[in-house]
Motif scaffolding. Structure first.
Motif, PDB file in Angstrom:
ATOM      1  N   GLY A  16       0.788  -1.196  -0.110  1.00 17.58           N
ATOM      2  CA  GLY A  16      -0.076  -0.223  -0.159  1.00 17.58           C
ATOM      3  C   GLY A  16       0.968   1.374  -0.050  1.00 17.58           C
ATOM      4  O   GLY A  16       2.156   1.006  -0.136  1.00 17.58           O
ATOM      5  N   SER A  17      -0.010   2.242   0.218  1.00 20.18           N
ATOM      6  CA  SER A  17       0.785   3.774   0.098  1.00 20.18           C
ATOM      7  C   SER A  17       0.303   4.503   1.083  1.00 20.18           C
ATOM      8  O   SER A  17      -0.964   4.394   1.769  1.00 20.18           O
ATOM      9  CB  SER A  17       0.461   4.367  -1.389  1.00 20.18           C
ATOM     10  N   LEU A  18       1.254   5.556   1.612  1.00 15.82           N
ATOM     11  CA  LEU A  18       0.666   6.629   2.398  1.00 15.82           C
ATOM     12  C   LEU A  18       1.568   7.977   1.941  1.00 15.82           C
ATOM     13  O   LEU A  18       2.568   8.000   1.487  1.00 15.82           O
ATOM     14  CB  LEU A  18       1.393   6.227   4.036  1.00 15.82           C
ATOM     15  N   ARG A  19       0.941   9.072   2.285  1.00  9.85           N
ATOM     16  CA  ARG A  19       1.729  10.198   2.203  1.00  9.85           C
ATOM     17  C   ARG A  19       1.903  10.863   3.695  1.00  9.85           C
ATOM     18  O   ARG A  19       0.680  11.409   4.336  1.00  9.85           O
ATOM     19  CB  ARG A  19       1.122  11.053   1.130  1.00  9.85           C
ATOM     20  N   LEU A  86       4.867  -0.280   0.185  1.00  4.84           N
ATOM     21  CA  LEU A  86       5.402  -0.184   1.344  1.00  4.84           C
ATOM     22  C   LEU A  86       5.573  -1.743   1.923  1.00  4.84           C
ATOM     23  O   LEU A  86       4.732  -2.514   1.433  1.00  4.84           O
ATOM     24  CB  LEU A  86       4.306   0.389   2.231  1.00  4.84           C
ATOM     25  N   LYS A  87       6.661  -1.837   2.702  1.00  4.65           N
ATOM     26  CA  LYS A  87       6.881  -3.440   3.174  1.00  4.65           C
ATOM     27  C   LYS A  87       6.847  -3.181   4.583  1.00  4.65           C
ATOM     28  O   LYS A  87       7.048  -2.119   5.468  1.00  4.65           O
ATOM     29  CB  LYS A  87       8.300  -3.631   2.634  1.00  4.65           C
ATOM     30  N   PRO A  88       6.835  -4.351   5.270  1.00  6.68           N
ATOM     31  CA  PRO A  88       6.723  -4.554   6.856  1.00  6.68           C
ATOM     32  C   PRO A  88       7.930  -3.912   7.409  1.00  6.68           C
ATOM     33  O   PRO A  88       8.007  -3.212   8.474  1.00  6.68           O
ATOM     34  CB  PRO A  88       6.651  -6.097   6.924  1.00  6.68           C
ATOM     35  N   GLU A  89       8.999  -4.129   6.686  1.00  7.55           N
ATOM     36  CA  GLU A  89      10.417  -3.487   7.355  1.00  7.55           C
ATOM     37  C   GLU A  89      10.381  -1.869   7.414  1.00  7.55           C
ATOM     38  O   GLU A  89      11.253  -1.259   7.788  1.00  7.55           O
ATOM     39  CB  GLU A  89      11.656  -3.907   6.644  1.00  7.55           C
ATOM     40  N   ASP A  90       9.405  -1.174   6.665  1.00  8.90           N
ATOM     41  CA  ASP A  90       9.141   0.187   6.661  1.00  8.90           C
ATOM     42  C   ASP A  90       8.485   0.688   8.082  1.00  8.90           C
ATOM     43  O   ASP A  90       8.442   2.007   8.081  1.00  8.90           O
ATOM     44  CB  ASP A  90       8.308   0.743   5.351  1.00  8.90           C
ATOM     45  N   THR A  91       8.010  -0.145   8.671  1.00 10.60           N
ATOM     46  CA  THR A  91       7.364  -0.028   9.902  1.00 10.60           C
ATOM     47  C   THR A  91       8.243   0.703  10.853  1.00 10.60           C
ATOM     48  O   THR A  91       9.532   0.408  11.051  1.00 10.60           O
ATOM     49  CB  THR A  91       6.944  -1.031  10.712  1.00 10.60           C
ATOM     50  N   ALA A  92       7.940   2.178  11.329  1.00 13.28           N
ATOM     51  CA  ALA A  92       8.785   3.008  12.194  1.00 13.28           C
ATOM     52  C   ALA A  92       8.218   4.212  12.490  1.00 13.28           C
ATOM     53  O   ALA A  92       6.946   4.439  12.077  1.00 13.28           O
ATOM     54  CB  ALA A  92       9.910   3.274  11.533  1.00 13.28           C
ATOM     55  N   VAL A  93       8.697   4.939  13.356  1.00 17.76           N
ATOM     56  CA  VAL A  93       8.312   6.366  13.475  1.00 17.76           C
ATOM     57  C   VAL A  93       9.164   7.227  12.614  1.00 17.76           C
ATOM     58  O   VAL A  93      10.481   7.255  12.489  1.00 17.76           O
ATOM     59  CB  VAL A  93       8.865   6.856  15.166  1.00 17.76           C
ATOM     60  N   VAL A 124       3.451  -1.122   8.856  1.00 14.69           N
ATOM     61  CA  VAL A 124       2.826  -1.930   7.645  1.00 14.69           C
ATOM     62  C   VAL A 124       2.772  -3.336   8.132  1.00 14.69           C
ATOM     63  O   VAL A 124       3.395  -4.161   8.468  1.00 14.69           O
ATOM     64  CB  VAL A 124       3.964  -1.797   6.448  1.00 14.69           C
ATOM     65  N   SER A 125       1.310  -3.978   7.712  1.00 10.04           N
ATOM     66  CA  SER A 125       1.128  -5.270   7.944  1.00 10.04           C
ATOM     67  C   SER A 125       1.439  -6.100   6.951  1.00 10.04           C
ATOM     68  O   SER A 125       1.204  -5.726   5.714  1.00 10.04           O
ATOM     69  CB  SER A 125      -0.237  -5.129   8.652  1.00 10.04           C
ATOM     70  N   SER A 126       1.722  -7.288   7.190  1.00 17.39           N
ATOM     71  CA  SER A 126       1.936  -8.399   6.234  1.00 17.39           C
ATOM     72  C   SER A 126       0.840  -9.100   5.820  1.00 17.39           C
ATOM     73  O   SER A 126      -0.137  -9.039   6.396  1.00 17.39           O
ATOM     74  CB  SER A 126       3.210  -9.039   6.649  1.00 17.39           C
TER      75      SER A 126
END
Length: 126
Positions: A16-19, A86-93, A124-126
């Motif tokens: 998915g995407s986020l801005r 987006l990938k799960p490894e993009d999960t962060a603040v 980002v959920s898998s």
């Protein structure tokens, strides 16, 4: 003193995407190089992208190159981070930051940045 406020974080599925948006409190922001960083739990803060004060040049970390796009609208004193694929490894603040001096250049080193936002969570959920 410039204050930066991020918004646009949230929970999204992989692919998915986020801005993200980062609004500055003063128009002096328009002359500052800006950057986005992120920090995942248990990890150090990581450079993501930077843009010069005119918006004519950008630089990305290899981990996000081709998926993320940094841009700015100086009329709105706002910088953006468009995140695609987006990938799960993009999960962060995610944090935006400003180099507090008007100058040319692109800056990857967090130590060069004088002002920081409070951060926005991206999951980002898998």
């Amino acid at each position: 003193q410039v204050q930066l406020v991020e918004s646009g974080g949230g929970v999204v599925q992989a692919g998915g995407s986020l801005r993200l948006s980062c609004a500055a409190s003063e128009r002096t922001f328009n002359y500052y190089p800006m950057g986005w960083f992120r920090q995942a739990p248990g990890k150090e803060r990581e450079f993501i992208a930077t843009i010069n004060w005119t918006g004519s040049a950008t630089l990305y970390a290899d981990s996000v190159k081709g998926r993320f796009t940094i841009s700015r609208d100086n009329a709105k004193s706002t910088v953006y981070l468009q995140m695609n694929s987006l990938k799960p490894e993009d999960t962060a603040v995610y944090y935006c930051a400003a180099v507090g001096v008007s100058q040319w250049g692109l800056f990857e080193d967090a130590a060069r940045y004088d002002y920081w936002g409070q951060g926005t969570q991206v999951t980002v959920s898998s």
